[in-house]
Scaffold this motif. Structure first.
Motif, short mmCIF file in Angstrom:
data_model
loop_
_atom_site.label_atom_id
_atom_site.label_comp_id
_atom_site.label_asym_id
_atom_site.label_seq_id
_atom_site.Cartn_x
_atom_site.Cartn_y
_atom_site.Cartn_z
N VAL A 201 0.86 -1.18 0.00
CA VAL A 201 0.00 0.00 0.00
C VAL A 201 0.90 1.24 0.00
CG1 VAL A 201 -1.80 1.28 1.23
CG2 VAL A 201 -1.79 -1.23 1.30
N VAL A 202 0.54 2.23 -0.78
CA VAL A 202 1.19 3.53 -0.73
C VAL A 202 0.11 4.57 -0.47
CG1 VAL A 202 1.08 3.83 -3.25
CG2 VAL A 202 2.73 5.16 -1.91
N ARG A 203 0.38 5.51 0.44
CA ARG A 203 -0.62 6.53 0.79
C ARG A 203 0.02 7.92 0.78
NH1 ARG A 203 1.52 5.05 5.74
NH2 ARG A 203 1.25 6.43 7.55
N ARG A 204 -0.79 8.90 0.48
CA ARG A 204 -0.31 10.27 0.49
C ARG A 204 -0.19 10.76 1.93
NH1 ARG A 204 0.51 11.57 -4.43
NH2 ARG A 204 -0.87 10.83 -6.09
N CYS A 205 0.90 11.49 2.20
CA CYS A 205 1.18 12.02 3.52
C CYS A 205 1.31 13.54 3.42
CB CYS A 205 2.47 11.39 4.06
SG CYS A 205 2.37 9.60 4.25
N LEU A 206 1.57 14.18 4.55
CA LEU A 206 1.74 15.62 4.51
C LEU A 206 2.86 16.01 3.56
CD1 LEU A 206 1.26 16.62 8.25
CD2 LEU A 206 -0.40 16.69 6.39
N GLU A 207 3.89 15.18 3.53
CA GLU A 207 4.96 15.35 2.55
C GLU A 207 5.08 14.08 1.73
OE1 GLU A 207 9.78 16.29 2.21
OE2 GLU A 207 8.90 15.68 4.13
N GLY A 208 4.85 14.17 0.45
CA GLY A 208 5.02 13.03 -0.43
C GLY A 208 4.12 11.85 -0.08
N CYS A 209 4.66 10.65 -0.29
CA CYS A 209 3.90 9.42 -0.06
C CYS A 209 4.76 8.43 0.72
CB CYS A 209 3.51 8.77 -1.39
SG CYS A 209 2.38 9.76 -2.40
N LYS A 210 4.07 7.50 1.42
CA LYS A 210 4.75 6.45 2.15
C LYS A 210 4.24 5.11 1.68
CE LYS A 210 5.48 8.34 6.64
NZ LYS A 210 4.98 8.47 8.00
N VAL A 211 5.15 4.15 1.50
CA VAL A 211 4.79 2.76 1.25
C VAL A 211 4.73 2.04 2.59
CG1 VAL A 211 5.51 0.58 0.22
CG2 VAL A 211 5.80 2.71 -1.05
N GLY A 212 3.67 1.32 2.82
CA GLY A 212 3.56 0.52 4.04
C GLY A 212 2.17 -0.08 4.14
N PRO A 213 2.07 -1.40 4.26
CA PRO A 213 3.20 -2.32 4.29
C PRO A 213 3.69 -2.64 2.89
CG PRO A 213 1.19 -3.58 4.44
CD PRO A 213 0.79 -2.12 4.40
N LEU A 214 4.85 -3.29 2.83
CA LEU A 214 5.32 -3.94 1.62
C LEU A 214 5.77 -5.34 2.03
CD1 LEU A 214 6.00 -3.98 -1.36
CD2 LEU A 214 8.23 -2.95 -0.82
N PHE A 215 4.91 -6.31 1.79
CA PHE A 215 5.15 -7.71 2.14
C PHE A 215 5.24 -8.52 0.85
CE2 PHE A 215 2.37 -7.02 6.20
CZ PHE A 215 3.42 -6.34 6.82
N ALA A 216 6.23 -9.38 0.74
CA ALA A 216 6.40 -10.15 -0.49
C ALA A 216 7.18 -11.43 -0.22
CB ALA A 216 7.11 -9.32 -1.56
N ASP A 217 6.92 -12.44 -1.06
CA ASP A 217 7.61 -13.72 -0.92
C ASP A 217 9.11 -13.59 -1.12
OD1 ASP A 217 5.20 -14.95 -0.48
OD2 ASP A 217 5.19 -16.12 -2.34
N ASP A 218 9.52 -12.72 -2.05
CA ASP A 218 10.93 -12.65 -2.41
C ASP A 218 11.22 -11.31 -3.06
OD1 ASP A 218 9.92 -12.91 -5.06
OD2 ASP A 218 10.05 -15.09 -4.93
#
Length: 289
Positions: A201-218
């Protein structure tokens, strides 16, 4: 006689104040964090009240009674150094213990300068979660050709929930339902032969955007997700909170030229939760885990 410090539950409006203080501290909250956090666990937000004035607060989120997370610990600068934060922190810890079954673990991400203090309160260091930043060009990166990345809404929610549980110490359906459907955000899943092999998931923040979480097999699934999530933030700064104990996550941030700008010590009170650390390329939040 000095006014006694009152520890009580926060109101919804006071949570907005807390998020505002977090912004002043440079924590860069998401545009919709307050509402999403409140919907997850309204009983989690604890206020420190001095003479009827809100002077501090924090979150003690309970995921059922299986796992707790302490975050959002703030005392207004003019009230620091008087022992009020110490009273608030211990009251939060003890209240959260009371919300969980005996033996349940509690996690937290604490700033490095407070690590010794949290250790005195029973928390044991696990690893560092490091915040990375990159300035993205206006043009999105090319997607990975050999990975199928789809909107997460096209994946059955029970599959997302089951995958999330491999990376988080408890089920969190209420949180996830809101988090992946929030406005000003993009949620994606990576599929292999019809099976979920990661999500982000990526979401807009007060400054730019944040990715979280980023979960993956590899690394390949994480790369495919990261590239398309970064496309959502093209033209601005992008942040990712990556766990240092996953070498493949450290390789991802280096590969994309990200720079370390902040960090926290992940600590636990109680047993270390069994999660698939190799799947965690980006933690969800420093506030709710």
């Amino acid at each position: 006689m000095p006014e006694p410090l009152v520890i009580r539950n926060m109101t919804r409006a006071e949570l907005d104040q807390l998020v505002g203080w977090a912004a002043l501290e440079g924590w860069n909250p998401g545009l919709h964090d307050a509402g999403l956090f409140w919907a997850t666990d309204p009983e989690a937000f604890i206020a420190a009240d001095l003479g009827g004035e809100l002077i501090g607060g924090g979150a003690i989120t309970a995921y059922y009674d299986e796992f707790g997370f302490m975050g959002f610990f703030i005392v207004r600068p003019e009230f620091r150094g008087r022992g009020l934060g110490n009273t608030l922190w211990h009251a939060r810890r003890d209240r959260l213990l009371g919300r969980l079954r005996p033996g349940a673990s509690i996690g937290m991400d604490g700033v490095f300068t407070m690590q010794d203090y949290y250790a005195k309160g029973g928390f044991v260091f696990s690893h560092r979660n490091l915040r990375f930043r990159v300035e993205l060009p206006e043009r999105a990166l090319p997607p990975a050709a050999d990975e199928e990345v789809v909107p997460l809404e096209h994946v059955r929610f029970d599959e997302v929930l089951a995958y999330d549980r491999t990376c988080f110490p408890a089920m969190r359906p209420a949180f996830l339902q809101g988090w992946i459907a929030q406005p000003d955000a993009l949620a994606l899943g990576c599929l292999r032969r019809g099976r979920l092999s990661g999500y982000g998931v990526v979401r807009r923040c007060l400054e730019g955007c944040k990715v979280g979480p980023l979960f993956a097999d590899d690394a390949a699934a994480a790369e495919a997700l990261y590239v398309q999530l970064a496309g959502f933030a093209a033209g601005g700064p992008l942040f990712l909170d990556a766990p240092e104990n996953n070498p493949t996550a450290m390789e991802l941030v280096r590969r994309h030229g990200m720079s370390e700008v902040f960090g926290c010590a992940r600590m636990y009170l109680g047993a270390l939760p069994p999660v698939a650390e190799q799947r965690i390329f980006g933690v969800t939040t420093f506030e709710l885990g």
